[in-house]
Design an enzyme around this catalytic site. Structure first.
Site, PDB file in Angstrom:
ATOM      1  N   VAL A  63      13.916 119.009  27.651  1.00  0.00           N
ATOM      2  CA  VAL A  63      15.328 119.722  27.832  1.00  0.00           C
ATOM      3  C   VAL A  63      15.927 120.079  26.604  1.00  0.00           C
ATOM      4  CG1 VAL A  63      16.327 117.902  29.045  1.00  0.00           C
ATOM      5  CG2 VAL A  63      16.294 117.043  26.823  1.00  0.00           C
ATOM      6  N   ASN A  89      21.305 113.264  30.267  1.00  0.00           N
ATOM      7  CA  ASN A  89      20.589 111.627  30.510  1.00  0.00           C
ATOM      8  C   ASN A  89      19.637 111.943  29.563  1.00  0.00           C
ATOM      9  OD1 ASN A  89      19.993 108.631  31.182  1.00  0.00           O
ATOM     10  ND2 ASN A  89      18.635 109.670  31.810  1.00  0.00           N
ATOM     11  N   TYR A 162      19.691 108.424  15.411  1.00  0.00           N
ATOM     12  CA  TYR A 162      19.782 108.603  17.016  1.00  0.00           C
ATOM     13  C   TYR A 162      21.256 108.561  16.750  1.00  0.00           C
ATOM     14  CZ  TYR A 162      20.120 106.438  22.098  1.00  0.00           C
ATOM     15  OH  TYR A 162      20.802 105.670  23.386  1.00  0.00           O
ATOM     16  N   ALA A 164      23.792 109.938  14.514  1.00  0.00           N
ATOM     17  CA  ALA A 164      24.130 111.320  14.766  1.00  0.00           C
ATOM     18  C   ALA A 164      23.539 111.976  15.836  1.00  0.00           C
ATOM     19  CB  ALA A 164      22.608 111.618  13.565  1.00  0.00           C
ATOM     20  N   LYS A 166      23.905 111.391  19.140  1.00  0.00           N
ATOM     21  CA  LYS A 166      25.150 110.258  20.393  1.00  0.00           C
ATOM     22  C   LYS A 166      26.527 110.416  19.420  1.00  0.00           C
ATOM     23  CE  LYS A 166      22.164 108.940  23.045  1.00  0.00           C
ATOM     24  NZ  LYS A 166      21.723 109.364  24.314  1.00  0.00           N
ATOM     25  N   ILE A 195      21.915  98.036  27.679  1.00  0.00           N
ATOM     26  CA  ILE A 195      21.804  97.653  28.965  1.00  0.00           C
ATOM     27  C   ILE A 195      20.180  97.342  29.398  1.00  0.00           C
ATOM     28  CG2 ILE A 195      21.529  99.368  30.951  1.00  0.00           C
ATOM     29  CD1 ILE A 195      24.569  98.427  29.282  1.00  0.00           C
TER      30      ILE A 195
HETATM   31  N1  CAA Z   1      22.078  93.162  14.572  1.00  0.00           N
HETATM   32  C1  CAA Z   1      21.394  91.240  13.984  1.00  0.00           C
HETATM   33  N2  CAA Z   1      20.435  91.930  13.050  1.00  0.00           N
HETATM   34  C2  CAA Z   1      19.274  92.959  12.825  1.00  0.00           C
HETATM   35  C3  CAA Z   1      19.424  93.656  13.716  1.00  0.00           C
HETATM   36  C4  CAA Z   1      20.384  94.447  14.362  1.00  0.00           C
HETATM   37  N3  CAA Z   1      20.959  94.951  15.634  1.00  0.00           N
HETATM   38  N4  CAA Z   1      19.263  94.910  13.377  1.00  0.00           N
HETATM   39  C5  CAA Z   1      17.961  94.065  12.746  1.00  0.00           C
HETATM   40  N5  CAA Z   1      18.302  93.142  11.501  1.00  0.00           N
HETATM   41  C6  CAA Z   1      17.562  91.980  10.850  1.00  0.00           C
HETATM   42  C7  CAA Z   1      16.521  91.625  11.224  1.00  0.00           C
HETATM   43  O1  CAA Z   1      16.385  90.841  11.932  1.00  0.00           O
HETATM   44  C8  CAA Z   1      16.314  91.779   9.763  1.00  0.00           C
HETATM   45  O2  CAA Z   1      15.969  90.459   9.333  1.00  0.00           O
HETATM   46  P1  CAA Z   1      15.540  89.768   8.330  1.00  0.00           P
HETATM   47  O3  CAA Z   1      15.781  91.001   6.988  1.00  0.00           O
HETATM   48  O4  CAA Z   1      16.997  88.218   7.872  1.00  0.00           O
HETATM   49  O5  CAA Z   1      14.598  89.301   9.061  1.00  0.00           O
HETATM   50  C9  CAA Z   1      16.509  92.730   9.252  1.00  0.00           C
HETATM   51  O6  CAA Z   1      17.334  93.216   9.838  1.00  0.00           O
HETATM   52  C10 CAA Z   1      15.783  94.282   8.751  1.00  0.00           C
HETATM   53  O7  CAA Z   1      15.273  94.489   9.611  1.00  0.00           O
HETATM   54  P2  CAA Z   1      13.570  94.825  10.420  1.00  0.00           P
HETATM   55  O8  CAA Z   1      12.802  93.547   9.610  1.00  0.00           O
HETATM   56  O9  CAA Z   1      12.915  94.665  12.340  1.00  0.00           O
HETATM   57  O10 CAA Z   1      12.860  95.522   9.718  1.00  0.00           O
HETATM   58  P3  CAA Z   1      12.156  96.487  10.634  1.00  0.00           P
HETATM   59  O11 CAA Z   1      11.556  97.812   9.233  1.00  0.00           O
HETATM   60  O12 CAA Z   1      10.338  95.624  10.361  1.00  0.00           O
HETATM   61  O13 CAA Z   1      12.486  97.289  11.813  1.00  0.00           O
HETATM   62  C11 CAA Z   1      14.055  98.485  12.872  1.00  0.00           C
HETATM   63  C12 CAA Z   1      13.534  98.087  11.565  1.00  0.00           C
HETATM   64  C13 CAA Z   1      12.965  99.129  13.278  1.00  0.00           C
HETATM   65  C14 CAA Z   1      15.733  99.391  12.906  1.00  0.00           C
HETATM   66  C15 CAA Z   1      14.171  97.057  13.708  1.00  0.00           C
HETATM   67  O14 CAA Z   1      15.290  96.432  12.977  1.00  0.00           O
HETATM   68  C16 CAA Z   1      14.950  97.208  14.962  1.00  0.00           C
HETATM   69  O15 CAA Z   1      14.360  97.476  16.331  1.00  0.00           O
HETATM   70  N6  CAA Z   1      16.653  96.989  14.933  1.00  0.00           N
HETATM   71  C17 CAA Z   1      17.264  97.360  15.917  1.00  0.00           C
HETATM   72  C18 CAA Z   1      17.299  98.905  16.096  1.00  0.00           C
HETATM   73  C19 CAA Z   1      18.446  98.877  17.226  1.00  0.00           C
HETATM   74  O16 CAA Z   1      19.273  97.962  17.352  1.00  0.00           O
HETATM   75  N7  CAA Z   1      17.615 100.248  18.527  1.00  0.00           N
HETATM   76  C20 CAA Z   1      18.093 100.489  19.540  1.00  0.00           C
HETATM   77  C21 CAA Z   1      17.680 100.327  20.480  1.00  0.00           C
HETATM   78  S1  CAA Z   1      17.939 101.333  22.296  1.00  0.00           S
HETATM   79  C22 CAA Z   1      19.085 102.128  22.673  1.00  0.00           C
HETATM   80  O17 CAA Z   1      19.303 102.896  21.409  1.00  0.00           O
HETATM   81  C23 CAA Z   1      20.008 102.211  23.596  1.00  0.00           C
HETATM   82  C24 CAA Z   1      21.409 102.867  23.390  1.00  0.00           C
HETATM   83  O18 CAA Z   1      21.805 103.318  23.176  1.00  0.00           O
HETATM   84  C25 CAA Z   1      22.015 101.370  22.700  1.00  0.00           C
END
Ligand code: CAA
Length: 252
Positions: A63, A89, A162, A164, A166, A195
């Site tokens: 895309v 999408n 992401y 920015a 969305k 989801i």
């Molecule tokens: N809610 C609460 N706590 C969260 C969190 C959340 N959404 N995301 C991360 N944390 C916490 C972690 O558990 C961690 O806590 P502690 O320090 O107490 O252990 C802290 O924040 C730091 O995170 P990481 O240790 O995981 O740090 P990292 O550098 O290893 O990874 C990250 C960072 C890749 C962003 C990882 O935290 C992650 O994957 N987070 C989720 C991000 C997310 O929500 N992505 C959505 C994907 S699906 C999508 O995008 C579809 C959509 O439209 C929603």
């Protein structure tokens, strides 16, 4: 708009929400132009749609590639004779904190991960929307564009790139609706929460559990619950320029 027999382009149709949209719109007897970069998986989706007794074609598409997007919409009109709907999408994630310190080591989000997400989610959405509108204007006919935003448009830890895109998709929806209404074209968006797709499955298990605990409904959404929002946007002729939030109540 009545969904039956409409020609609907779905980008990112090989997996995730796009695949569910394809299956659910096939069940509603739409005619489907399925586009994705992953042809192997896309062929499987196309086959399943055909089994539902509808016409479905598969197109290889990046895309973010302007000539490829232009060619896709040309080809869809050649193959189907027309086009009525775009489900805009296709999207990717490259999650990571902006700057992070762990055990004295500092890590940062790379420019490559920033740019990859901007290219697909923002530029790709723009290009597909534009070419879809061009085809509708050429044919002097109405149509509907459904953009896929996200709960992350409001800000989400680890998703600078992401969020920015969305947020941009949500606001482009309002702009396009204002520009295109005079041509009988409607534009709506959906901001799904978490989801049950491959994208969410890829989140580290401990982080995913923390997220689910914050969702008032206490579970991930089912992809077909987002198809339901697509049907609503298509079928309600007074809906345009707005974003449906379907997220189990997570967004405050
Ligand atoms: N809610 C609460 N706590 C969260 C969190 C959340 N959404 N995301 C991360 N944390 C916490 C972690 O558990 C961690 O806590 P502690 O320090 O107490 O252990 C802290 O924040 C730091 O995170 P990481 O240790 O995981 O740090 P990292 O550098 O290893 O990874 C990250 C960072 C890749 C962003 C990882 O935290 C992650 O994957 N987070 C989720 C991000 C997310 O929500 N992505 C959505 C994907 S699906 C999508 O995008 C579809 C959509 O439209 C929603």
């Amino acid at each position: 708009m009545d969904i039956e027999n409409k020609v609907i382009v779905i980008t990112g149709a090989a997996q995730g929400l796009g695949k569910t949209f394809a299956n659910d719109l096939a069940a509603r007897k739409a005619r489907l132009a399925l586009a994705d970069i992953n042809m192997e998986q896309l062929e499987q989706v196309r086959g399943a749609c055909e089994e539902a007794g509808i016409e479905a074609r598969a197109y290889e598409l990046n895309v973010a590639d302007e000539p490829a997007v232009e060619k896709l919409f040309e080809q869809v009109v050649v193959d189907f004779g027309t086009v009525d709907v775009l489900i805009n999408n296709a999207g990717i994630t490259r999650d990571g904190l902006m700057a992070r310190k762990k055990d004295e080591e500092i890590k940062k989000m790379s420019l490559a991960n920033w740019q990859a997400v901007i290219d697909v989610n923002l530029t790709g959405t723009f290009l597909c929307g534009r070419e879809f509108f061009v085809k509708l204007l050429e044919q002097k006919k109405p149509g509907v564009c459904v953009n896929i935003s996200s709960i992350s448009r409001s800000g989400n830890l680890g998703q600078s790139n992401y969020t920015a895109t969305k947020a941009g998709v949500a606001e482009m929806t309002v702009t396009w609706a204002k520009e295109m209404a005079r041509h009988g074209i409607r534009v709506g968006a959906i901001a799904p929460g978490y989801i049950n797709t491959e994208m969410v499955a890829a989140i580290r298990e401990d982080v995913k559990q923390k997220i689910i605990e914050q969702i008032p409904i206490r579970r991930l959404g089912d992809p077909s619950e987002i198809s339901h929002s697509v049907f609503y946007i298509l079928e309600n002729d007074y809906f345009t320029g707005r974003v449906i939030e379907c997220d189990g109540g997570l967004r405050i």
